[in-house]
Design a protein around this motif. Structure first.
Motif: not given
Length: 260
Positions: A54-62, A65-71
């Protein structure tokens, strides 16, 4: 059950009975101790892997998830690629392989393999930290621990022979596995709840059954002074109770866990 009955009724008496009883307590302490270390490894691995996924940085997310979690890329590989099927079934394959090979292992090797299995299981269930809140996971773990302790204590102390439950419970486990595989394709909510309810009941029964079985097997081999077997039996006993605990926890989590 003959040796167990003999010890319970006092037919094995004097110094020999006291020696077996003392050895049994040490054996069960090793079983529970090994199991507990395995549990710590599992939850440490699950927590660590979920953190890397998990990452909190949307720019680094691949992916998201539907709940807003960035992977992260690792999260996508673990939870959104074909690798997830490998992780899902890896613990089951590991268990069968371990059970088949343990007679060829030393006790030290068997213990290392058990801890490696616990780590694999942690990776396999790491997604619970993405699906459920940390508080609900902790609460479910506490409930499972209390239930497990009570059931295992009853299995250890009861005079009732639980061996007749074994075949029925193993058949129940096989049925659960089949139902779970089928529901991977059906995605039925009611069926998932029914599977979880049956899973809790079956592994609750297995906890008591396995505890008595471990105790009985120890007494049988101790009477025959089978020291080679006793060296590895604690590892297998720990594995059996570990699986009972983990499965009861996972099924209870479906009822008690608050989803993110």
């Amino acid at each position: 059950m003959a040796q167990y009955d003999a010890l319970q009724t006092g037919a094995i008496s004097g110094a020999r009975a006291a020696e077996i009883d003392q050895g049994l307590r040490a054996h069960m302490n090793k079983v529970y101790g090994t199991m507990s270390v395995g549990m710590l490894i599992t939850f440490a691995a699950a927590w660590a892997i979920s953190g890397l996924a998990v990452t909190t940085d949307a720019g680094l997310a691949a992916a998201q998830l539907p709940n807003g979690t960035f992977l992260t890329d690792m999260g996508v590989a673990l939870y959104a690629s074909p690798l997830r099927w490998v992780l899902m079934f890896a613990p089951l394959i590991f268990v069968f392989g371990f059970s088949a090979m343990i007679n060829k292992m030393s006790a030290a090797t068997a213990q290392i393999v058990f801890y490696a299995f616990a780590a694999v299981m942690g990776i396999s269930i790491s997604s619970i930290f993405l699906v459920f809140t940390g508080t609900s996971i902790a609460q479910t773990f506490l409930v499972t621990s209390i239930a497990f302790a009570g059931l295992s204590l009853w299995g250890y102390t009861t005079k009732k022979d639980l061996s007749g439950m074994g075949t029925f419970l193993i058949m129940g486990v096989i049925g659960l596995i089949v139902a779970m595989v089928v529901n991977l394709f059906l995605q039925s909510g009611p069926l998932a709840m029914a599977i979880s309810a049956l899973g809790v009941l079956i592994f609750a029964g297995l906890t008591a059954y396995d505890t008595q079985s471990i105790k009985t097997e120890y007494i049988q081999h101790a009477v025959h002074a089978d020291s080679e077997w006793l060296g590895k039996s604690a590892i297998m006993g720990a594995l059996r109770l570990y699986l009972d605990f983990i499965n009861m926890f996972m099924f209870l989590l479906q009822f008690l866990g608050n989803r993110e």
